[in-house]
Design a protein around this motif. Structure first.
Motif, PDB file in Angstrom:
ATOM      1  N   GLY A  43      -2.286   4.309 -10.591  1.00  0.00           N
ATOM      2  CA  GLY A  43      -2.654   3.281 -11.564  1.00  0.00           C
ATOM      3  C   GLY A  43      -1.784   2.057 -11.417  1.00  0.00           C
ATOM      4  O   GLY A  43      -1.386   1.689 -10.304  1.00  0.00           O
ATOM      5  N   PRO A  44      -1.455   1.379 -12.528  1.00  0.00           N
ATOM      6  CA  PRO A  44      -0.696   0.126 -12.473  1.00  0.00           C
ATOM      7  C   PRO A  44       0.678   0.306 -11.837  1.00  0.00           C
ATOM      8  O   PRO A  44       1.286   1.373 -11.904  1.00  0.00           O
ATOM      9  CB  PRO A  44      -0.565  -0.268 -13.952  1.00  0.00           C
ATOM     10  N   THR A  70       4.530   0.187 -11.489  1.00  0.00           N
ATOM     11  CA  THR A  70       5.577   0.433 -12.474  1.00  0.00           C
ATOM     12  C   THR A  70       6.890  -0.202 -12.051  1.00  0.00           C
ATOM     13  O   THR A  70       7.037  -0.688 -10.919  1.00  0.00           O
ATOM     14  CB  THR A  70       5.795   1.940 -12.667  1.00  0.00           C
ATOM     15  N   ARG A  71       7.843  -0.144 -12.955  1.00  0.00           N
ATOM     16  CA  ARG A  71       9.186  -0.652 -12.650  1.00  0.00           C
ATOM     17  C   ARG A  71       9.813   0.138 -11.505  1.00  0.00           C
ATOM     18  O   ARG A  71      10.546  -0.425 -10.678  1.00  0.00           O
ATOM     19  CB  ARG A  71      10.053  -0.567 -13.912  1.00  0.00           C
ATOM     20  N   LYS A  72       9.510   1.434 -11.434  1.00  0.00           N
ATOM     21  CA  LYS A  72      10.039   2.257 -10.334  1.00  0.00           C
ATOM     22  C   LYS A  72       9.485   1.796  -8.997  1.00  0.00           C
ATOM     23  O   LYS A  72      10.209   1.784  -7.990  1.00  0.00           O
ATOM     24  CB  LYS A  72       9.684   3.721 -10.566  1.00  0.00           C
ATOM     25  N   ASP A  73       8.205   1.403  -8.979  1.00  0.00           N
ATOM     26  CA  ASP A  73       7.609   0.903  -7.739  1.00  0.00           C
ATOM     27  C   ASP A  73       8.316  -0.366  -7.267  1.00  0.00           C
ATOM     28  O   ASP A  73       8.593  -0.537  -6.075  1.00  0.00           O
ATOM     29  CB  ASP A  73       6.127   0.617  -7.951  1.00  0.00           C
ATOM     30  N   VAL A  74       8.599  -1.256  -8.207  1.00  0.00           N
ATOM     31  CA  VAL A  74       9.294  -2.501  -7.872  1.00  0.00           C
ATOM     32  C   VAL A  74      10.686  -2.191  -7.339  1.00  0.00           C
ATOM     33  O   VAL A  74      11.134  -2.768  -6.337  1.00  0.00           O
ATOM     34  CB  VAL A  74       9.384  -3.428  -9.103  1.00  0.00           C
ATOM     35  N   ALA A  75      11.393  -1.276  -8.008  1.00  0.00           N
ATOM     36  CA  ALA A  75      12.737  -0.909  -7.571  1.00  0.00           C
ATOM     37  C   ALA A  75      12.721  -0.328  -6.159  1.00  0.00           C
ATOM     38  O   ALA A  75      13.570  -0.671  -5.313  1.00  0.00           O
ATOM     39  CB  ALA A  75      13.340   0.098  -8.551  1.00  0.00           C
ATOM     40  N   ARG A  76      11.727   0.541  -5.880  1.00  0.00           N
ATOM     41  CA  ARG A  76      11.631   1.152  -4.549  1.00  0.00           C
ATOM     42  C   ARG A  76      11.354   0.098  -3.495  1.00  0.00           C
ATOM     43  O   ARG A  76      11.948   0.112  -2.411  1.00  0.00           O
ATOM     44  CB  ARG A  76      10.534   2.223  -4.564  1.00  0.00           C
ATOM     45  N   TYR A  77      10.449  -0.829  -3.789  1.00  0.00           N
ATOM     46  CA  TYR A  77      10.095  -1.883  -2.838  1.00  0.00           C
ATOM     47  C   TYR A  77      11.292  -2.787  -2.540  1.00  0.00           C
ATOM     48  O   TYR A  77      11.533  -3.175  -1.398  1.00  0.00           O
ATOM     49  CB  TYR A  77       8.947  -2.713  -3.396  1.00  0.00           C
ATOM     50  N   ALA A  78      12.035  -3.137  -3.609  1.00  0.00           N
ATOM     51  CA  ALA A  78      13.164  -4.065  -3.450  1.00  0.00           C
ATOM     52  C   ALA A  78      14.433  -3.365  -2.998  1.00  0.00           C
ATOM     53  O   ALA A  78      15.419  -4.029  -2.639  1.00  0.00           O
ATOM     54  CB  ALA A  78      13.414  -4.790  -4.762  1.00  0.00           C
ATOM     55  N   GLY A  79      14.454  -2.030  -3.040  1.00  0.00           N
ATOM     56  CA  GLY A  79      15.644  -1.287  -2.630  1.00  0.00           C
ATOM     57  C   GLY A  79      16.767  -1.384  -3.641  1.00  0.00           C
ATOM     58  O   GLY A  79      17.951  -1.439  -3.264  1.00  0.00           O
ATOM     59  N   VAL A  80      16.393  -1.417  -4.937  1.00  0.00           N
ATOM     60  CA  VAL A  80      17.401  -1.507  -5.997  1.00  0.00           C
ATOM     61  C   VAL A  80      17.094  -0.433  -7.045  1.00  0.00           C
ATOM     62  O   VAL A  80      16.100   0.294  -6.953  1.00  0.00           O
ATOM     63  CB  VAL A  80      17.401  -2.898  -6.663  1.00  0.00           C
ATOM     64  N   SER A  81      17.948  -0.355  -8.046  1.00  0.00           N
ATOM     65  CA  SER A  81      17.719   0.604  -9.124  1.00  0.00           C
ATOM     66  C   SER A  81      16.741   0.020 -10.143  1.00  0.00           C
ATOM     67  O   SER A  81      16.541  -1.202 -10.211  1.00  0.00           O
ATOM     68  CB  SER A  81      19.030   0.944  -9.821  1.00  0.00           C
ATOM     69  N   ILE A 106       8.082  -8.153  -7.290  1.00  0.00           N
ATOM     70  CA  ILE A 106       7.187  -8.333  -8.441  1.00  0.00           C
ATOM     71  C   ILE A 106       5.959  -9.137  -8.036  1.00  0.00           C
ATOM     72  O   ILE A 106       4.822  -8.803  -8.399  1.00  0.00           O
ATOM     73  CB  ILE A 106       7.937  -9.033  -9.595  1.00  0.00           C
ATOM     74  N   ARG A 107       6.187 -10.195  -7.229  1.00  0.00           N
ATOM     75  CA  ARG A 107       5.078 -11.044  -6.794  1.00  0.00           C
ATOM     76  C   ARG A 107       4.126 -10.290  -5.876  1.00  0.00           C
ATOM     77  O   ARG A 107       2.895 -10.325  -6.069  1.00  0.00           O
ATOM     78  CB  ARG A 107       5.624 -12.284  -6.070  1.00  0.00           C
ATOM     79  N   VAL A 108       4.686  -9.605  -4.891  1.00  0.00           N
ATOM     80  CA  VAL A 108       3.863  -8.909  -3.897  1.00  0.00           C
ATOM     81  C   VAL A 108       3.066  -7.772  -4.536  1.00  0.00           C
ATOM     82  O   VAL A 108       1.874  -7.582  -4.255  1.00  0.00           O
ATOM     83  CB  VAL A 108       4.753  -8.367  -2.761  1.00  0.00           C
ATOM     84  N   LEU A 109       3.710  -7.020  -5.419  1.00  0.00           N
ATOM     85  CA  LEU A 109       3.065  -5.849  -6.018  1.00  0.00           C
ATOM     86  C   LEU A 109       2.194  -6.195  -7.227  1.00  0.00           C
ATOM     87  O   LEU A 109       1.392  -5.376  -7.671  1.00  0.00           O
ATOM     88  CB  LEU A 109       4.122  -4.831  -6.446  1.00  0.00           C
ATOM     89  N   GLY A 110       2.367  -7.432  -7.761  1.00  0.00           N
ATOM     90  CA  GLY A 110       1.596  -7.803  -8.930  1.00  0.00           C
ATOM     91  C   GLY A 110       2.031  -7.068 -10.184  1.00  0.00           C
ATOM     92  O   GLY A 110       1.215  -6.750 -11.047  1.00  0.00           O
ATOM     93  N   TYR A 111       3.337  -6.807 -10.281  1.00  0.00           N
ATOM     94  CA  TYR A 111       3.864  -6.042 -11.423  1.00  0.00           C
ATOM     95  C   TYR A 111       3.776  -6.859 -12.713  1.00  0.00           C
ATOM     96  O   TYR A 111       4.094  -8.045 -12.732  1.00  0.00           O
ATOM     97  CB  TYR A 111       5.322  -5.672 -11.148  1.00  0.00           C
ATOM     98  N   ARG A 112       3.333  -6.225 -13.796  1.00  0.00           N
ATOM     99  CA  ARG A 112       3.301  -6.840 -15.118  1.00  0.00           C
ATOM    100  C   ARG A 112       4.049  -5.932 -16.087  1.00  0.00           C
ATOM    101  O   ARG A 112       3.645  -4.780 -16.284  1.00  0.00           O
ATOM    102  CB  ARG A 112       1.853  -7.022 -15.605  1.00  0.00           C
ATOM    103  N   SER A 163       0.816  -1.212   0.000  1.00  0.00           N
ATOM    104  CA  SER A 163       0.000   0.000   0.000  1.00  0.00           C
ATOM    105  C   SER A 163       0.845   1.254   0.000  1.00  0.00           C
ATOM    106  O   SER A 163       0.411   2.305  -0.442  1.00  0.00           O
ATOM    107  CB  SER A 163      -0.930   0.001   1.224  1.00  0.00           C
ATOM    108  N   ALA A 164       2.092   1.125   0.496  1.00  0.00           N
ATOM    109  CA  ALA A 164       2.977   2.284   0.510  1.00  0.00           C
ATOM    110  C   ALA A 164       3.521   2.585  -0.867  1.00  0.00           C
ATOM    111  O   ALA A 164       4.039   3.660  -1.125  1.00  0.00           O
ATOM    112  CB  ALA A 164       4.137   2.037   1.478  1.00  0.00           C
ATOM    113  N   VAL A 165       3.395   1.609  -1.757  1.00  0.00           N
ATOM    114  CA  VAL A 165       3.936   1.779  -3.101  1.00  0.00           C
ATOM    115  C   VAL A 165       2.817   1.969  -4.117  1.00  0.00           C
ATOM    116  O   VAL A 165       2.851   2.874  -4.944  1.00  0.00           O
ATOM    117  CB  VAL A 165       4.793   0.549  -3.485  1.00  0.00           C
ATOM    118  N   GLN A 166       1.796   1.096  -4.063  1.00  0.00           N
ATOM    119  CA  GLN A 166       0.733   1.118  -5.069  1.00  0.00           C
ATOM    120  C   GLN A 166      -0.273   2.207  -4.722  1.00  0.00           C
ATOM    121  O   GLN A 166      -1.124   2.037  -3.856  1.00  0.00           O
ATOM    122  CB  GLN A 166       0.053  -0.247  -5.123  1.00  0.00           C
ATOM    123  N   THR A 167      -0.167   3.332  -5.362  1.00  0.00           N
ATOM    124  CA  THR A 167      -1.022   4.471  -5.073  1.00  0.00           C
ATOM    125  C   THR A 167      -2.108   4.578  -6.111  1.00  0.00           C
ATOM    126  O   THR A 167      -2.289   3.701  -6.941  1.00  0.00           O
ATOM    127  CB  THR A 167      -0.174   5.764  -5.080  1.00  0.00           C
TER     128      THR A 167
END
Length: 339
Positions: free
Chosen positions: A11-12, A14-25, A52-58, A4-8
Motif C-alpha cells: 500500500g502507501p 511509509t516512513r520506514k520505506d523512506v528511511a530504507r531508501y535514504a539509508g537512515v533511521s 520523499i520526492r522519489v517515493l511520493g511519501y505523504r 520499485s524495490a521499496v514500494q510493494t
C-alpha cells in the motif's frame, strides 16, 4: 535502491520505506519531516527529501495530530466568502496562522445561522485547534462553540461576548469620520445605505451616522436598507435617485454596496462627486479601483488577523479574555469631492 524495490503491494509508502531508501533511521526521517526536535546534517536531510520526492511519501496527518495532540489546523467561518472584505480578512488570518505553523480551513455560512452552526460542528468534528467565527449577526449564538469545547475567537465583532476573545472595530467611530468628512464638504442632506443582517440587529454604522448628523444640527437624512452586496447597492442607489428630495451625499455601509450605487448613478447620468458624493466602509481593494475611486473607512485587516491568531494559538493563548476594538482609518480618494 529503486522505488520499485521499496514500494510493494503493501500500500502507501511509509516512513520506514523512506528511511530504507535514504539509508537512515526512521527517527531521522521524522526529524526532517517535522523540522526537529533534533537537527539533521544538510547532506542527510537532502537524501531524506530526495527519498520523499522519489517515493511520493505523504506523512499521515491523523497520526501526526494524535502524537502531537494538535491538528495544526484552525477553522474560519465567514458570512460571505465572495465579499472582498472577508476574502482579505481570511487571507490575512491564513498568513498570520502560517507564521505559527498552522494551516487553515475556510467555511462559508452564506448569511445563514443554520449553516453557520453546521460549519462550527463540522470544524469541531475535524478536531481543529480553534475556530475564528465571523458571524452573520452582531450578537452570535455561541452555544455551538461552547458545546464543541474548542477555543474560539469572535472575529469582526465589536462586542464583549462572555467567555470568548473578540476582535473588531469601532463601527460608530468609523461612521462618524465618514459623515463628518461629508459635512466638511458642505453637505447637509446625507443619506445612509445600510446593509441588512440576519438578526435585523442595530448596526453601529447607523448609530454613528445618525448621531453625527444630530450633533451637527442637521436633519436626519434618508436611510435605505439593502443586502451587503453590489446588486443590493444598485437597487438602493436607484431608490435614492427616485426621491423627490434626494440626498447630495451617501454613506454606504460597505464597499460592495457603494460599487452598486456607483453603477446606478452612472446609468442615471449623475456625476460623482459633482452631483452626489459617496463614502463607503471597509477599505477593500475594490474601493481603490472603482471609478471614481472610493473614499472609504478602512478596517485594519492585518492587525485584526494578527490579534485574533495570537489570542487563539499564539503567545496570548490562555491569557485573560480580551476584547480588541481597533481603530479605523478614513482613506481619502475622489468619490467624496477631494481631488
Amino acid at each position: 535502491m529503486t522505488p520499485s524495490a521499496v514500494q510493494t503491494s503493501r500500500g502507501p509508502v511509509t516512513r520506514k520505506d523512506v528511511a530504507r531508501y535514504a539509508g537512515v533511521s526512521t527517527a531521522v526521517v521524522s526529524y526532517v519531516v517535522n523540522g526537529g526536535p533534533k537537527n539533521v546534517a544538510p547532506a542527510t536531510e537532502a537524501k531524506v527529501r530526495e527519498a520523499i520526492r522519489v517515493l511520493g511519501y505523504r506523512p499521515n496527518a491523523a497520526a501526526r495530530a494524535l502524537k502531537l495532540g494538535s491538528s495544526e489546523t484552525i477553522g474560519v467561518v465567514v458570512p460571505d466568502n465572495t465579499n472582498p472584505f472577508f476574502t482579505h480578512l481570511a487571507h490575512a488570518v491564513e498568513d498570520a496562522a502560517a507564521e505559527l505553523g498552522f494551516g487553515m480551513v475556510l467555511t462559508n455560512s452564506d448569511g445563514s445561522l443554520t449553516r453557520e452552526r453546521k460549519n462550527i460542528r463540522t470544524l469541531a468534528a475535524r478536531q481543529v485547534d480553534g475556530v475564528f467565527l465571523a458571524s452573520c449577526v452582531f450578537d452570535p449564538d455561541v452555544s455551538e462553540l461552547e458545546a464543541s469545547e474548542i477555543p474560539a475567537v469572535l472575529l469582526n465583532n465589536a462586542g464583549s461576548p462572555p467567555g470568548f476573545n473578540s476582535v473588531g472595530v469601532d463601527l460608530q467611530a468609523g461612521a462618524r469620520a465618514a459623515v463628518e468628512h461629508l459635512i466638511g464638504h458642505g453637505h447637509t442632506n446625507i443619506g445612509l445605505a445600510i446593509g441588512t443582517n440576519t438578526g435585523n440587529q442595530l448596526d453601529g454604522r447607523e448609530v454613528g451616522w445618525l448621531a453625527t448628523l444630530r450633533e451637527a444640527g442637521l436633519p436626519d437624512g434618508p436611510m435605505l436598507h439593502g443586502p451587503f452586496s453590489r446588486p443590493g447597492g444598485y437597487e438602493v442607489g436607484k431608490r435614492f435617485l427616485s426621491m423627490a428630495n434626494r440626498p447630495t451625499a451617501i454613506f454606504a455601509s460597505n464597499d460592495m454596496q457603494a460599487i452598486g450605487i456607483l453603477r446606478a448613478l452612472h446609468e442615471a447620468g449623475v456625476r460623482v462627486p459633482e452631483d452626489l458624493a459617496l463614502v463607503s466602509f471597509d477599505g477593500s481593494l475594490d474601493s481603490e479601483y472603482s471609478w471614481p475611486a472610493l473614499t472609504t473607512v478602512a478596517q485594519p485587516v492585518k492587525a485584526m488577523a494578527q490579534a485574533a491568531v495570537q489570542a487563539l494559538v499564539g503567545k496570548s493563548r490562555g491569557d485573560e479574555l480580551q476584547h480588541h476594538i481597533l481603530p479605523t482609518e478614513l482613506i481619502i480618494r475622489q468619490s467624496c469631492g477631494c481631488k
